[in-house]
Design a protein around this motif. Structure first.
Motif, short mmCIF file in Angstrom:
data_model
loop_
_atom_site.label_atom_id
_atom_site.label_comp_id
_atom_site.label_asym_id
_atom_site.label_seq_id
_atom_site.Cartn_x
_atom_site.Cartn_y
_atom_site.Cartn_z
N TYR A 109 0.87 -1.18 0.00
CA TYR A 109 0.00 0.00 0.00
C TYR A 109 0.90 1.22 0.00
CZ TYR A 109 -4.17 2.75 1.38
OH TYR A 109 -5.23 3.64 1.44
N ILE A 110 0.87 2.01 -1.08
CA ILE A 110 1.71 3.19 -1.22
C ILE A 110 0.82 4.42 -1.29
CG2 ILE A 110 3.42 4.37 -2.67
CD1 ILE A 110 4.25 1.64 -3.73
N THR A 111 1.14 5.44 -0.53
CA THR A 111 0.34 6.66 -0.53
C THR A 111 1.01 7.72 -1.41
OG1 THR A 111 1.43 7.43 1.49
CG2 THR A 111 -0.63 6.22 1.74
N LYS A 112 0.15 8.52 -2.07
CA LYS A 112 0.63 9.62 -2.89
C LYS A 112 0.88 10.84 -2.01
CE LYS A 112 -2.45 8.09 -6.65
NZ LYS A 112 -3.65 8.47 -7.44
N PRO A 113 1.87 11.66 -2.37
CA PRO A 113 2.83 11.50 -3.48
C PRO A 113 3.90 10.49 -3.11
CG PRO A 113 3.34 13.48 -2.26
CD PRO A 113 2.08 12.93 -1.64
N PHE A 114 4.57 9.94 -4.10
CA PHE A 114 5.61 8.96 -3.87
C PHE A 114 6.73 9.18 -4.88
CE2 PHE A 114 2.41 7.34 -6.77
CZ PHE A 114 3.17 6.94 -7.86
N GLU A 115 7.87 8.59 -4.61
CA GLU A 115 9.01 8.67 -5.51
C GLU A 115 9.04 7.41 -6.38
OE1 GLU A 115 11.06 11.14 -5.95
OE2 GLU A 115 10.30 12.39 -4.31
N LEU A 116 9.37 7.59 -7.67
CA LEU A 116 9.42 6.45 -8.58
C LEU A 116 10.43 5.41 -8.11
CD1 LEU A 116 9.10 7.89 -12.19
CD2 LEU A 116 7.67 6.12 -11.14
N ALA A 117 11.53 5.86 -7.52
CA ALA A 117 12.55 4.92 -7.05
C ALA A 117 11.97 3.99 -5.99
CB ALA A 117 13.75 5.68 -6.49
N GLU A 118 11.17 4.56 -5.07
CA GLU A 118 10.54 3.74 -4.04
C GLU A 118 9.54 2.77 -4.66
OE1 GLU A 118 7.66 4.06 -0.08
OE2 GLU A 118 8.17 5.86 -1.23
N LEU A 119 8.73 3.25 -5.60
CA LEU A 119 7.75 2.39 -6.26
C LEU A 119 8.44 1.23 -6.95
CD1 LEU A 119 4.93 1.68 -7.30
CD2 LEU A 119 5.30 3.29 -9.18
N THR A 120 9.52 1.51 -7.66
CA THR A 120 10.24 0.46 -8.38
C THR A 120 10.76 -0.62 -7.43
OG1 THR A 120 10.91 2.04 -10.09
CG2 THR A 120 12.13 -0.01 -9.99
N VAL A 121 11.30 -0.18 -6.30
CA VAL A 121 11.82 -1.14 -5.31
C VAL A 121 10.69 -1.99 -4.75
CG1 VAL A 121 12.86 -1.34 -3.04
CG2 VAL A 121 13.85 0.21 -4.71
N ARG A 122 9.55 -1.37 -4.49
CA ARG A 122 8.42 -2.13 -3.94
C ARG A 122 7.85 -3.10 -4.96
NH1 ARG A 122 5.00 0.68 0.68
NH2 ARG A 122 6.54 2.09 1.57
N VAL A 123 7.83 -2.69 -6.23
CA VAL A 123 7.39 -3.58 -7.29
C VAL A 123 8.32 -4.79 -7.34
CG1 VAL A 123 7.31 -3.85 -9.81
CG2 VAL A 123 6.21 -1.89 -8.72
N GLU A 124 9.61 -4.55 -7.30
CA GLU A 124 10.58 -5.64 -7.32
C GLU A 124 10.38 -6.58 -6.13
OE1 GLU A 124 14.32 -3.67 -7.36
OE2 GLU A 124 14.22 -3.16 -9.50
#
Length: 219
Positions: free
Chosen positions: A96-111
């Motif tokens: 669960y990610i809240t906006k706003p967010f950094e793409l780097a964090e999103l990529t790590v969580r996706v991985e």
């Protein structure tokens, strides 16, 4: 890896799509819940990034539908209340990610989620080249290959799209994160350097009027 981005804000969806595409993922966007449900019937996805406040059917409703497909889900939403997070996780969300967010964090969580489901390839290889994405190391027939950051990203793009002709503008936009200038020789220069360093002179070929293609047997 195919990712479905379900987000009604087209600008946010585009930013996410571009960022994850540069990381080597194949992304498709849906802008309302009903459209996303239809896409689930037509294609198979490895991960879904899901907003909560959607037209047609909201994210919670769609989450109940997604459970039947067994696809991992990360909620990406402006809802920051604890009860919303608890509800999301109880419905089966993997993160669960809240906006706003950094793409780097999103990529790590996706991985992290993909690795948890054993979907993420830690090692990618073709044409005698092997890339370890965890250590960011490259080997050619067992020997280390030293690449710059852009050369490394360019190699990953070719490996993840082997036997597919890649247009120069797509290569530039995904590796350099900017708008392509048709008069620029940046892509061609980096491709030639990559071919020489990684010993891919015979594997990365020019496609007239398009760009380049990595020719390698599917494994």
């Amino acid at each position: 890896m195919k990712i479905l981005i379900v987000e009604d804000d087209e600008m946010i969806a585009d930013v996410i799509s571009r960022g994850l595409s540069r990381a080597g993922y194949q992304c498709l966007c849906a802008y309302d819940g009903l459209e996303a449900a239809g896409l689930l019937e037509e294609h198979r996805y490895d991960l879904i990034l899901l907003d909560i406040m959607l037209p047609g059917a909201d994210g919670y409703e769609l989450m109940r539908y997604i459970k039947d497909f067994g696809i991992p889900v990360i909620f990406i939403t402006a809802r920051t209340r604890l009860e919303d997070k608890v509800k999301g996780f109880r419905l089966g969300a993997d993160d669960y990610i809240t906006k706003p967010f950094e793409l780097a964090e999103l990529t790590v969580r996706v991985e992290a989620v993909l690795r948890r489901y054993h979907k993420l390839q830690d090692k990618i290889s073709a044409a005698g080249v092997e890339v370890d994405t965890l250590s960011r190391t490259v080997r050619k027939n067992g020997r280390p290959v030293e690449l710059t950051a852009k050369e490394y990203e360019l190699l990953l793009l070719f490996l993840r799209n082997r036997n597919i002709a890649l247009y120069r503008d797509r290569i530039y936009e995904e590796v350099w994160e900017g708008e392509f200038d048709p008069d620029s020789r940046t892509v061609d220069i980096h491709v030639q350097r990559l071919k020489k360093k990684a010993g891919l002179e015979d594997s990365i070929v020019s496609v007239r009027g398009v760009g380049y293609r990595l020719e390698a047997p599917e494994t």
